[in-house]
Design a protein around this motif. Structure first.
Motif, PDB file in Angstrom:
ATOM      1  N   ILE A 189      42.876  37.932  36.594  1.00  0.00           N
ATOM      2  CA  ILE A 189      41.893  37.430  37.573  1.00  0.00           C
ATOM      3  C   ILE A 189      40.883  36.493  36.919  1.00  0.00           C
ATOM      4  CG2 ILE A 189      39.898  38.162  38.971  1.00  0.00           C
ATOM      5  CD1 ILE A 189      42.626  38.240  40.376  1.00  0.00           C
ATOM      6  N   GLN A 190      40.367  36.882  35.752  1.00  0.00           N
ATOM      7  CA  GLN A 190      39.394  36.012  35.072  1.00  0.00           C
ATOM      8  C   GLN A 190      40.008  34.633  34.801  1.00  0.00           C
ATOM      9  OE1 GLN A 190      40.093  39.139  34.110  1.00  0.00           O
ATOM     10  NE2 GLN A 190      38.161  40.274  34.079  1.00  0.00           N
ATOM     11  N   LYS A 191      41.274  34.617  34.399  1.00  0.00           N
ATOM     12  CA  LYS A 191      41.937  33.347  34.091  1.00  0.00           C
ATOM     13  C   LYS A 191      42.217  32.514  35.340  1.00  0.00           C
ATOM     14  CE  LYS A 191      44.837  35.649  30.980  1.00  0.00           C
ATOM     15  NZ  LYS A 191      46.137  35.812  30.352  1.00  0.00           N
ATOM     16  N   SER A 192      42.392  33.190  36.471  1.00  0.00           N
ATOM     17  CA  SER A 192      42.811  32.478  37.691  1.00  0.00           C
ATOM     18  C   SER A 192      41.673  31.739  38.391  1.00  0.00           C
ATOM     19  CB  SER A 192      43.446  33.462  38.678  1.00  0.00           C
ATOM     20  OG  SER A 192      42.471  34.325  39.234  1.00  0.00           O
ATOM     21  N   GLU A 199      35.253  35.432  41.055  1.00  0.00           N
ATOM     22  CA  GLU A 199      36.234  36.508  40.884  1.00  0.00           C
ATOM     23  C   GLU A 199      36.325  37.365  42.146  1.00  0.00           C
ATOM     24  OE1 GLU A 199      36.239  38.946  37.377  1.00  0.00           O
ATOM     25  OE2 GLU A 199      35.663  37.250  36.111  1.00  0.00           O
ATOM     26  N   LYS A 200      35.191  37.517  42.828  1.00  0.00           N
ATOM     27  CA  LYS A 200      35.185  38.342  44.042  1.00  0.00           C
ATOM     28  C   LYS A 200      36.144  37.789  45.097  1.00  0.00           C
ATOM     29  CE  LYS A 200      32.063  40.479  47.407  1.00  0.00           C
ATOM     30  NZ  LYS A 200      32.771  41.766  47.321  1.00  0.00           N
ATOM     31  N   ALA A 206      43.673  41.561  42.239  1.00  0.00           N
ATOM     32  CA  ALA A 206      43.258  42.004  40.904  1.00  0.00           C
ATOM     33  C   ALA A 206      44.216  42.935  40.179  1.00  0.00           C
ATOM     34  CB  ALA A 206      41.875  42.637  40.967  1.00  0.00           C
ATOM     35  N   THR A 207      44.908  43.822  40.873  1.00  0.00           N
ATOM     36  CA  THR A 207      45.770  44.766  40.151  1.00  0.00           C
ATOM     37  C   THR A 207      46.986  44.087  39.535  1.00  0.00           C
ATOM     38  OG1 THR A 207      46.958  45.357  42.187  1.00  0.00           O
ATOM     39  CG2 THR A 207      45.060  46.728  41.570  1.00  0.00           C
ATOM     40  N   GLY A 208      47.292  42.877  39.994  1.00  0.00           N
ATOM     41  CA  GLY A 208      48.376  42.113  39.377  1.00  0.00           C
ATOM     42  C   GLY A 208      49.773  42.599  39.695  1.00  0.00           C
ATOM     43  N   THR A 209      49.917  43.429  40.721  1.00  0.00           N
ATOM     44  CA  THR A 209      51.254  43.836  41.154  1.00  0.00           C
ATOM     45  C   THR A 209      51.816  42.790  42.115  1.00  0.00           C
ATOM     46  OG1 THR A 209      50.410  45.057  43.058  1.00  0.00           O
ATOM     47  CG2 THR A 209      50.619  46.281  40.984  1.00  0.00           C
ATOM     48  N   SER A 210      53.109  42.845  42.339  1.00  0.00           N
ATOM     49  CA  SER A 210      53.729  41.934  43.301  1.00  0.00           C
ATOM     50  C   SER A 210      53.089  42.108  44.674  1.00  0.00           C
ATOM     51  CB  SER A 210      55.231  42.202  43.370  1.00  0.00           C
ATOM     52  OG  SER A 210      55.854  41.381  44.316  1.00  0.00           O
ATOM     53  N   LEU A 270      41.600  24.875  63.010  1.00  0.00           N
ATOM     54  CA  LEU A 270      41.567  25.391  61.640  1.00  0.00           C
ATOM     55  C   LEU A 270      40.459  26.422  61.503  1.00  0.00           C
ATOM     56  CD1 LEU A 270      42.872  24.927  58.835  1.00  0.00           C
ATOM     57  CD2 LEU A 270      40.989  23.395  58.337  1.00  0.00           C
ATOM     58  N   VAL A 271      40.826  27.591  60.998  1.00  0.00           N
ATOM     59  CA  VAL A 271      39.841  28.645  60.771  1.00  0.00           C
ATOM     60  C   VAL A 271      39.589  28.721  59.268  1.00  0.00           C
ATOM     61  CG1 VAL A 271      39.336  31.091  61.008  1.00  0.00           C
ATOM     62  CG2 VAL A 271      40.658  29.930  62.763  1.00  0.00           C
ATOM     63  N   HIS A 272      38.382  28.402  58.862  1.00  0.00           N
ATOM     64  CA  HIS A 272      38.059  28.451  57.426  1.00  0.00           C
ATOM     65  C   HIS A 272      37.812  29.880  57.001  1.00  0.00           C
ATOM     66  CE1 HIS A 272      37.986  24.324  56.093  1.00  0.00           C
ATOM     67  NE2 HIS A 272      37.352  23.975  57.191  1.00  0.00           N
ATOM     68  N   VAL A 273      38.330  30.237  55.848  1.00  0.00           N
ATOM     69  CA  VAL A 273      38.055  31.560  55.286  1.00  0.00           C
ATOM     70  C   VAL A 273      36.749  31.458  54.528  1.00  0.00           C
ATOM     71  CG1 VAL A 273      38.880  33.345  53.720  1.00  0.00           C
ATOM     72  CG2 VAL A 273      40.510  32.019  55.067  1.00  0.00           C
ATOM     73  N   ALA A 274      35.818  32.351  54.860  1.00  0.00           N
ATOM     74  CA  ALA A 274      34.495  32.290  54.226  1.00  0.00           C
ATOM     75  C   ALA A 274      34.594  32.694  52.759  1.00  0.00           C
ATOM     76  CB  ALA A 274      33.531  33.187  54.959  1.00  0.00           C
TER      77      ALA A 274
END
Length: 274
Positions: A189-192, A199-200, A206-210, A270-274
């Protein structure tokens, strides 16, 4: 009236790389939509087992030369292109010596999941969006296929939300069966995180699973395609709860249904994600 612009971002595509049914879908669907009047672009990684000579890949000098920063490291992005003459389609390949020049795709010869698959995904997602910007081509729709594309919806709706290339783009994510059983690096997550995001905003991943990657992609997508009968039931439940437009699996065998679905999404507010 100009043709609607439809961008496919995929981790595999026939005849270049055939790992799952994704490769077949991403070969047939772009051609079908091009024949129905859409303007098409297709991007995928240039994995090392894709034969450059046989597939006639060549570098696009005007697009190459960018660096993609991951964890404070500069990673050169090389863009190559190949044609599918029978379909009059071009496919852009994103290459990097460190991340993609390997004989195997996601696991080594001992079937061990590559430890840097998180960085390879981040590189591909960032690189894909930067490549489209450099093409000067603003897509109306972005259709993502495979877990390696799962950060695209989040990036489009956060870091790139005011970018002229993507500010009016709608994102569609296709759900398939679980892409892997392992977990990405704990520092994923930090790298992404990119400029203009926190990060929020990617904590769902965050768990990095599929399953977590797919859940994150669903959160930021404008619409969903059920691409397989083997989709995780928990994800299907999340899709229902989200109330977003959905193309059900039993409708995906007919390109006319995709055409109508794309038209519906293109014409929605278009609906923007906040």
């Amino acid at each position: 009236m100009s043709k609607p612009k439809l961008l496919f971002i995929t981790q595999e595509m026939s005849p270049f790389l055939e790992l799952s049914k994704i490769s077949e879908i991403t070969r047939q669907l772009p051609q079908a939509m091009q024949e129905k009047g859409f303007e098409i672009r297709i991007l995928m990684p240039r994995f090392g087992n894709i034969n450059e000579r046989r597939n006639r890949l060549h570098e696009v000098i005007r697009l190459s030369g960018m660096n993609i920063i991951i964890d404070d490291n500069d990673n050169p992005l090389i863009i190559k292109v190949a044609s599918i003459p029978s379909a009059r389609m071009q496919v852009y390949f994103l290459d990097n010596e460190e991340y993609f020049q390997r004989k195997y795709v996601f696991r080594d010869k001992e079937e061990k999941f590559y430890a840097d698959n998180d960085e390879r995904m981040i590189f591909f997602c960032k690189g894909a969006l930067e490549t489209v910007k450099k093409l000067g081509w603003a897509p109306d729709l972005i259709h993502c296929h495979g877990w390696m594309t799962s950060l695209i919806p989040a990036y489009v709706k956060t870091s790139y939300k005011d970018d002229p290339t993507f500010k009016n783009s709608k994102v569609i994510y296709s759900l398939y069966e679980n892409g892997f059983t392992e977990t990405l690096s704990p520092s994923f997550i930090q790298k992404s995180v990119m400029n203009g995001m926190t990060e929020k905003q990617v904590e769902t991943y965050a768990t990095g699973t599929s399953s977590a990657l797919e859940t994150g992609a669903l959160e930021y997508s404008d619409a969903v395609v059920i691409g397989s009968q083997e989709v995780n039931p928990e994800l299907l439940n999340n899709v229902k709860k989200a109330g977003k437009p959905v193309l059900e699996y039993n409708l995906t065998s007919d390109s006319e249904n995709f055409y109508n679905f794309y038209e519906e999404i293109t014409n929605e507010e278009l609906v923007h994600v906040a």
